[in-house]
Scaffold this active site. Structure first.
Site, PDB file in Angstrom:
ATOM      1  N   SER A   1       0.842  -1.203   0.000  1.00 37.75           N
ATOM      2  CA  SER A   1       0.000   0.000   0.000  1.00 37.75           C
ATOM      3  C   SER A   1       0.878   1.254   0.000  1.00 37.75           C
ATOM      4  O   SER A   1       2.071   1.196   0.308  1.00 37.75           O
ATOM      5  CB  SER A   1      -0.876  -0.052   1.264  1.00 37.75           C
ATOM      6  OG  SER A   1      -1.630   1.129   1.410  1.00 37.75           O
TER       7      SER A   1
ATOM      8  N   SER B   1       8.856  10.483  10.141  1.00 38.22           N
ATOM      9  CA  SER B   1       7.823  11.474   9.826  1.00 38.22           C
ATOM     10  C   SER B   1       8.188  12.806  10.467  1.00 38.22           C
ATOM     11  O   SER B   1       8.831  12.845  11.533  1.00 38.22           O
ATOM     12  CB  SER B   1       6.470  11.010  10.366  1.00 38.22           C
ATOM     13  OG  SER B   1       5.543  12.083  10.317  1.00 38.22           O
TER      14      SER B   1
ATOM     15  N   TYR C   1       1.666   7.670  17.932  1.00 34.74           N
ATOM     16  CA  TYR C   1       2.250   7.637  16.583  1.00 34.74           C
ATOM     17  C   TYR C   1       3.462   8.576  16.509  1.00 34.74           C
ATOM     18  O   TYR C   1       4.524   8.208  15.998  1.00 34.74           O
ATOM     19  CB  TYR C   1       1.193   8.034  15.559  1.00 34.74           C
ATOM     20  CG  TYR C   1       1.707   8.116  14.144  1.00 34.74           C
ATOM     21  CD1 TYR C   1       1.877   6.955  13.382  1.00 34.74           C
ATOM     22  CD2 TYR C   1       2.021   9.337  13.560  1.00 34.74           C
ATOM     23  CE1 TYR C   1       2.358   7.020  12.071  1.00 34.74           C
ATOM     24  CE2 TYR C   1       2.503   9.418  12.261  1.00 34.74           C
ATOM     25  CZ  TYR C   1       2.661   8.267  11.516  1.00 34.74           C
ATOM     26  OH  TYR C   1       3.138   8.332  10.231  1.00 34.74           O
TER      27      TYR C   1
END
Ligand SMILES: NC(=O)c1ccc[n+]([C@@H]2O[C@H](COP(=O)([O-])OP(=O)(O)OC[C@H]3O[C@@H](n4cnc5c(N)ncnc54)[C@H](OP(=O)(O)O)[C@@H]3O)[C@@H](O)[C@H]2O)c1
Length: 301
Positions: A12, A136, A172
């Protein structure tokens, strides 16, 4: 020379885009390391190249599955392992989801399982090999660029691994901070772990890619709206991009001589070298995360 790359999360989003780029280069065999056999096989088939690209089972929510992976890779009889892309990631709304070992799922899948996988595969990596860890920008306290996403709230690794009440977004952000710390610490240790092998270790902030499936745990209206905003965000917002754009960058970090070591431990923001947060650069915190992660995964062997 023929070479193999293992990519987690290649069914994905960003991982699939990176796999597509590498599969387009004749020397690379792509291993889609996937938790779901059918999705993995479909992703490997979609890469073309007859039977040259394969899927192997890997459930990052179960450390036993991670431990079984290196032997499965060895048994597959593929060209030498030249790169590992630690890309798979999850994001939940809260901290109540758990893995097979009872750890908080976001920290365990995004950080602990990849930590173990990378440590176990280090011995199989060819000289001059590459490790790319997907992190990130949310590991930095920069709410504006992060579109309001809350910053990390770092704690002892043992507590981060403990499920319980609390924000899934903060879990996260903590897991992505752990990804950057791990990349920088592995870069510092790589010449001790693999003396003279010249292995390059880097981290990537791929930017906001609204069209991926990362928000699958969010309420349905958010999931529906988000991809529709994607083209607009990708054009207007400074930290936004697409899976195709960052997949190309991730592939370059694996295949382009420009990312060979030295220097090691580069932190790339979208396409340019950037600066990780001060917490991510703290060597004492990183060393503690390293030793505690070794303990939490039950040792490296
Ligand atoms: N999207 C963004 O805006 C953004 C921004 C910054 C960083 N990132 C990072 O980019 C990376 C890729 O995310 P994405 O946006 O491409 O999300 P995605 O489309 O949801 O892809 C996540 C991938 O991880 C795999 N995965 C999830 N749990 C797994 C498990 N237990 N075992 C093995 N594989 C597992 C999924 O496999 P299945 O097909 O089996 O579900 C999927 O292939 C992540 O590390 C994420 O933190 C994303």
């Amino acid at each position: 020379m023929q070479r193999t790359v293992v990519i987690t999360g290649a069914t994905s989003g960003l991982g699939r885009a990176c796999a597509g780029e590498l599969a387009g280069l004749p020397e690379w065999t792509v291993v889609v390391a996937a938790r779901d056999r059918a999705r993995g096989a479909a992703a490997a088939r979609a890469l073309g190249g007859g039977a040259s690209h394969v899927t192997l089972p890997l459930d990052l929510a179960d450390l036993d599955s991670v431990r079984a992976f290196p032997a499965a890779l060895d048994a597959a009889g593929l060209p030498p392992l030249h790169a590992v892309v630690a890309n798979a990631g999850i994001q939940h709304r809260d901290r109540r989801h758990t893995t097979a070992q009872g750890y908080e799922a976001t920290f365990a899948v995004n950080h602990l399982a990849h930590f173990l996988l990378l440590r176990l595969l280090l011995g199989q990596l060819a000289d001059g090999g590459r490790v790319a860890i997907v992190a990130s920008g949310v590991h930095k306290p920069q709410r504006l660029r992060n579109f309001g996403f809350p910053p990390p709230r770092w704690d002892e690794p043992e507590r981060l691994a403990e499920p319980g009440p609390g924000s899934g977004q903060i879990a996260y952000a903590n897991s992505k901070l752990a990804n950057v710390m791990t990349a920088l610490e592995l870069a510092r240790r790589i010449d001790t772990l693999r003396p003279g092998a010249g292995i390059a270790v880097h981290a990537l902030d791929p930017g906001l890619m609204p069209e991926t499936a990362l928000t699958r745990g969010y309420p349905a209206p958010v999931r529906r709206l988000y991809p529709r905003l994607a083209p607009l965000l990708a054009r207007l917002a400074p930290g936004a991009t697409s899976a195709a754009g960052s997949g190309g960058q991730l592939a370059r970090m694996v295949a382009d001589p420009a990312y060979a070591a030295p220097p090691n431990g580069r932190y790339v923001e979208l396409t340019r070298d950037g600066e990780p947060s001060p917490l991510a650069r703290d060597p004492e915190l990183a060393a503690r995360l390293w030793s505690e992660s070794e303990r939490l995964v039950g040792g490296i062997s």
